[in-house]
Scaffold this motif. Sequence first.
Motif, short mmCIF file in Angstrom:
data_model
loop_
_atom_site.label_atom_id
_atom_site.label_comp_id
_atom_site.label_asym_id
_atom_site.label_seq_id
_atom_site.Cartn_x
_atom_site.Cartn_y
_atom_site.Cartn_z
N GLU A 94 44.73 55.33 38.48
CA GLU A 94 43.29 55.41 38.24
C GLU A 94 42.69 54.03 37.99
N GLY A 95 41.63 53.72 38.78
CA GLY A 95 40.93 52.45 38.63
C GLY A 95 41.56 51.30 39.38
N HIS A 96 42.60 51.56 40.20
CA HIS A 96 43.30 50.49 40.90
C HIS A 96 43.37 50.79 42.40
N LEU A 97 43.61 49.73 43.18
CA LEU A 97 43.55 49.82 44.64
C LEU A 97 44.83 49.29 45.28
N GLY A 98 45.32 50.05 46.25
CA GLY A 98 46.37 49.57 47.14
C GLY A 98 45.83 49.66 48.57
N GLU A 99 46.00 48.60 49.35
CA GLU A 99 45.47 48.63 50.71
C GLU A 99 46.40 47.88 51.66
N GLY A 121 48.37 63.70 50.11
CA GLY A 121 48.71 64.81 49.23
C GLY A 121 47.50 65.14 48.37
N TRP A 122 47.77 65.36 47.07
CA TRP A 122 46.65 65.61 46.17
C TRP A 122 45.78 64.36 46.08
N ILE A 123 44.52 64.57 45.76
CA ILE A 123 43.60 63.44 45.59
C ILE A 123 42.89 63.60 44.25
N TRP A 124 43.05 62.59 43.40
CA TRP A 124 42.51 62.64 42.04
C TRP A 124 41.01 62.86 42.08
N GLU A 125 40.56 63.91 41.40
CA GLU A 125 39.16 64.30 41.49
C GLU A 125 38.23 63.38 40.71
N ASN A 126 38.80 62.55 39.87
CA ASN A 126 37.97 61.65 39.07
C ASN A 126 37.89 60.28 39.75
N GLY A 127 37.32 60.26 40.99
CA GLY A 127 37.09 59.00 41.68
C GLY A 127 38.17 58.59 42.65
N GLY A 128 39.17 59.43 42.91
CA GLY A 128 40.22 59.08 43.84
C GLY A 128 39.73 59.08 45.29
N SER A 129 40.36 58.24 46.12
CA SER A 129 39.95 58.14 47.53
C SER A 129 41.12 57.61 48.36
N VAL A 130 41.32 58.20 49.54
CA VAL A 130 42.29 57.68 50.52
C VAL A 130 41.63 57.73 51.89
N GLY A 131 42.05 56.82 52.79
CA GLY A 131 41.47 56.85 54.12
C GLY A 131 41.92 55.69 54.98
N ILE A 132 41.33 55.64 56.17
CA ILE A 132 41.60 54.56 57.12
C ILE A 132 40.28 54.00 57.60
N ASN A 217 48.15 59.83 34.25
CA ASN A 217 49.39 59.99 33.48
C ASN A 217 49.74 61.45 33.27
N ASP A 218 49.71 62.25 34.36
CA ASP A 218 50.02 63.67 34.22
C ASP A 218 51.38 64.03 34.80
N GLY A 219 52.15 63.03 35.22
CA GLY A 219 53.48 63.29 35.77
C GLY A 219 53.48 63.84 37.18
N ASN A 221 52.00 62.12 39.94
CA ASN A 221 51.52 61.09 40.87
C ASN A 221 52.27 61.09 42.20
N SER A 222 53.54 61.51 42.22
CA SER A 222 54.26 61.54 43.50
C SER A 222 53.62 62.51 44.48
N ASN A 223 52.91 63.52 43.96
CA ASN A 223 52.21 64.46 44.83
C ASN A 223 50.93 63.86 45.41
N ARG A 224 50.55 62.67 44.91
CA ARG A 224 49.33 62.02 45.38
C ARG A 224 49.62 60.84 46.31
N ASP A 225 50.87 60.66 46.70
CA ASP A 225 51.20 59.57 47.63
C ASP A 225 50.44 59.77 48.94
N TYR A 226 50.07 58.65 49.54
CA TYR A 226 49.31 58.66 50.79
C TYR A 226 50.14 57.95 51.86
N PHE A 227 50.19 58.55 53.07
CA PHE A 227 51.09 58.05 54.11
C PHE A 227 50.34 57.74 55.41
N ILE A 228 50.86 56.71 56.09
CA ILE A 228 50.42 56.35 57.43
C ILE A 228 51.63 56.47 58.36
N GLY A 229 51.42 57.09 59.51
CA GLY A 229 52.51 57.28 60.47
C GLY A 229 52.40 56.37 61.67
#
Length: 334
Positions: A94-99, A121-132, A217-219, A221-229
């Motif tokens: 939360e509040g951090h960026l990986g690109e 996977g899951w996307i955090w509803e409190n401001g989460g975002s994934v995309g291309i 910190n809900d344990g 986060n692995s369900n929220r991993d984002y993948f590119i193929g």
Amino acid sequence: MTHASGSIPAASPWSIPGIALNVGANEIVVSGSNVVAGGTVTNAQDIATDAAYSGGWNTGNNGGTGFNGWQLNAEAGESGHFVNGNLWGMWSHEGHLGESFRPFPSALAVGQSFHVHMKNGWIWENGGSVGIALQNAASNTLWEFYFNGGDDDYSITGGTTDIGWTDVGIDIVFTVTSAGNYSVDITPVGGTKRTYTGTFTGDIAQFRAWSYSNGTNDGQNSNRDYFIGAMKITSLGSGGTQVYSDFVVVTREAPANAPEIVGYNLQTGGGAMNLSILSSQIGTTYAIWESPTLIPTQNWQKVQGSSKPGTGGAIDLTITNMILPLNFYRIGIE
């Protein structure tokens, strides 16, 4: 041998009408052509199983062919990158960026397509975002496709789509259809393809993927991993004309020597004329031809009703009408 030529309509099946043959070997050549579309040419391609990623996914990795090396941005302990089988993975708190950025060897040209697979996977509803996104060389976004936490559907440049959240993966093919115009096919795995069109300004020079604020910190986060193929750039080949040809040789034998007409008698009277052949040949048909002049030869016409088959002995050929005051006659073999 006759040097004759011609054309026939394209059909299946096809046939060629009667062809005149000379005595000897006659080569008959048949050719056909077919206009074919150009195939797909792959200009660049890469996948996470390439040996370049055996030590993980890092800045400077440059697997596959045709692309330039990856540029990765992450915050230590808060976002990062990894490899999972045939997928490149990203995560963020939360509040951090990986690109991740992948420069193209050159800007996408008209007719070229960029292909990529993404899987969230899951996307955090409190401001989460994934995309291309597709960007120019200055990292300005010209087009993007993404999901914001809390939304029902994925968004695209210019608005939202009717594609609801899914974790099965999405295939994306972005094509430059003309200068400043695009068409993009977006297909959820196992679902229905959607096609969107639009415009962009500038040159598309690189690919970007991101994961932003997608963890807590809900344990889970692995369900929220984002993948590119797997990704690639393709273009259409030039196509052309395929020509098919084959031939057959047909040999026409010289005809056997025609039998000679040896000895005949001529009798006239009573408006009729009788020509007697003293010796005829079985299997040969004899007839009388007539003409008012000796030349040209095309004036000679067979006398109707004068034909008679040979018997091996004498036969009579008779003209019973149309005896002209001046006419020429000859005996021949049909």
